[in-house]
Motif scaffolding. Structure first.
Motif, PDB file in Angstrom:
ATOM      1  N   ALA A 187       0.833  -1.205   0.000  1.00 26.28           N
ATOM      2  CA  ALA A 187       0.000   0.000   0.000  1.00 26.28           C
ATOM      3  C   ALA A 187       0.873   1.261   0.000  1.00 26.28           C
ATOM      4  O   ALA A 187       0.605   2.204  -0.748  1.00 26.28           O
ATOM      5  CB  ALA A 187      -0.941  -0.003   1.207  1.00 26.28           C
ATOM      6  N   TYR A 233      -3.025  -1.711   8.093  1.00 30.13           N
ATOM      7  CA  TYR A 233      -2.244  -2.934   7.856  1.00 30.13           C
ATOM      8  C   TYR A 233      -1.140  -3.079   8.892  1.00 30.13           C
ATOM      9  O   TYR A 233      -0.948  -4.143   9.478  1.00 30.13           O
ATOM     10  CB  TYR A 233      -1.623  -2.925   6.459  1.00 30.13           C
ATOM     11  N   VAL A 270     -11.122  -9.193   3.204  1.00 36.30           N
ATOM     12  CA  VAL A 270     -11.676  -7.873   2.872  1.00 36.30           C
ATOM     13  C   VAL A 270     -10.576  -6.934   2.407  1.00 36.30           C
ATOM     14  O   VAL A 270     -10.715  -6.240   1.390  1.00 36.30           O
ATOM     15  CB  VAL A 270     -12.443  -7.278   4.084  1.00 36.30           C
ATOM     16  N   PHE A 271      -9.447  -6.915   3.135  1.00 31.53           N
ATOM     17  CA  PHE A 271      -8.341  -6.048   2.730  1.00 31.53           C
ATOM     18  C   PHE A 271      -7.766  -6.484   1.380  1.00 31.53           C
ATOM     19  O   PHE A 271      -7.416  -5.647   0.550  1.00 31.53           O
ATOM     20  CB  PHE A 271      -7.231  -6.053   3.776  1.00 31.53           C
ATOM     21  N   VAL A 284      -9.306  -8.073  -1.166  1.00 32.25           N
ATOM     22  CA  VAL A 284     -10.233  -7.695  -2.241  1.00 32.25           C
ATOM     23  C   VAL A 284     -10.281  -6.181  -2.403  1.00 32.25           C
ATOM     24  O   VAL A 284     -10.299  -5.674  -3.537  1.00 32.25           O
ATOM     25  CB  VAL A 284     -11.641  -8.276  -1.976  1.00 32.25           C
ATOM     26  N   SER A 285     -10.267  -5.442  -1.304  1.00 37.72           N
ATOM     27  CA  SER A 285     -10.273  -3.974  -1.378  1.00 37.72           C
ATOM     28  C   SER A 285      -9.056  -3.456  -2.118  1.00 37.72           C
ATOM     29  O   SER A 285      -9.159  -2.518  -2.920  1.00 37.72           O
ATOM     30  CB  SER A 285     -10.324  -3.362   0.021  1.00 37.72           C
ATOM     31  N   GLY A 286      -7.900  -4.059  -1.854  1.00 31.10           N
ATOM     32  CA  GLY A 286      -6.677  -3.649  -2.548  1.00 31.10           C
ATOM     33  C   GLY A 286      -6.735  -3.938  -4.038  1.00 31.10           C
ATOM     34  O   GLY A 286      -6.225  -3.155  -4.851  1.00 31.10           O
ATOM     35  N   ARG A 310      -9.594  -4.086  -5.817  1.00 33.64           N
ATOM     36  CA  ARG A 310     -10.584  -3.150  -6.386  1.00 33.64           C
ATOM     37  C   ARG A 310     -10.030  -1.742  -6.502  1.00 33.64           C
ATOM     38  O   ARG A 310     -10.345  -1.019  -7.442  1.00 33.64           O
ATOM     39  CB  ARG A 310     -11.856  -3.152  -5.549  1.00 33.64           C
ATOM     40  N   ALA A 311      -9.174  -1.342  -5.540  1.00 33.54           N
ATOM     41  CA  ALA A 311      -8.573  -0.005  -5.576  1.00 33.54           C
ATOM     42  C   ALA A 311      -7.333   0.036  -6.470  1.00 33.54           C
ATOM     43  O   ALA A 311      -6.706   1.080  -6.609  1.00 33.54           O
ATOM     44  CB  ALA A 311      -8.191   0.428  -4.164  1.00 33.54           C
ATOM     45  N   GLU A 312      -6.998  -1.099  -7.058  1.00 34.91           N
ATOM     46  CA  GLU A 312      -5.815  -1.241  -7.909  1.00 34.91           C
ATOM     47  C   GLU A 312      -4.526  -0.916  -7.157  1.00 34.91           C
ATOM     48  O   GLU A 312      -3.554  -0.428  -7.726  1.00 34.91           O
ATOM     49  CB  GLU A 312      -5.959  -0.410  -9.184  1.00 34.91           C
ATOM     50  N   THR A 313      -4.531  -1.226  -5.856  1.00 33.78           N
ATOM     51  CA  THR A 313      -3.324  -1.099  -5.044  1.00 33.78           C
ATOM     52  C   THR A 313      -2.372  -2.232  -5.374  1.00 33.78           C
ATOM     53  O   THR A 313      -1.161  -2.073  -5.334  1.00 33.78           O
ATOM     54  CB  THR A 313      -3.690  -1.125  -3.546  1.00 33.78           C
TER      55      THR A 313
END
Length: 191
Positions: free
Chosen positions: A26, A36, A72-73, A75-77, A79-82
């Protein structure tokens, strides 16, 4: 994370390395990494009190929660293209592989999934004589390896991520096959 009960300290290195890797990725992407690193730091404290012989026990209540947070973290990463889709899978691969293979085998045998059992690879390794410390070391090396590989690949050659993931699947599969082999031999010798 819900399959780490029964071996002292096993959930903590997963959380430390996994959330630590998420934090580094991140930061590299210019995103906030506080959550994190906070989870990794809290898990470090847990490791100290949960090293063999443990004085505390995480149990399903805590370990399942950590697993959901990791999902969750992850998938969130994505989706945010992290990070790309392979990254969280590779970071948490040792435990994802153990859980997935164990659940698939239990389904194939017709076992009830919500009944207690001792068929995970970490449990077999422990029961074959490696104990708490040996099993913790075995899985600790795997999680450090997959997390470090994920971070290196993300920084150096992200396009090779799925290949690195596949290579680790092969390596872990070979280790699990070795555990299966010794488990069967042990079972035959006891008969």
């Amino acid at each position: 994370f819900n399959f780490m009960d029964g071996n002292d300290g096993l959930a903590a290195p997963m959380a430390i390395c996994g959330f630590g890797a998420f934090g580094v990725a991140a930061m590299r992407a210019g995103m906030r990494a506080d959550a994190y690193f906070a989870l990794a730091a809290a898990s470090s404290v847990f490791l100290v009190v949960n090293l063999p012989p443990a004085r505390t026990f995480l149990g399903d209540g805590g370990s399942v929660g950590l697993g959901f947070v990791a999902a969750v973290f992850g998938v969130s990463g994505i989706r945010a293209e992290t990070w790309p889709g392979w990254f969280p899978l590779l970071v948490f691969l040792p435990f994802l592989a153990d859980a997935t293979v164990t659940v698939m085998r239990r389904i194939a045998r017709g076992d009830h999934l919500f009944e207690a059992h001792r068929t995970h690879y970490y449990q077999r390794l422990h029961r074959m004589g490696s104990g708490h410390r040996g099993t913790l070391l075995f899985y600790g090396v795997l999680i450090v390896g997959t997390s470090a590989s994920a971070l290196f690949t993300l920084a150096a050659v992200p396009a090779a991520g799925w290949w690195v993931f596949a290579a680790w699947i092969f390596a872990i599969g070979a280790l699990f096959a070795g555990i299966d082999y010794h488990w069967r031999r042990r079972s035959q010798e006891q008969q």
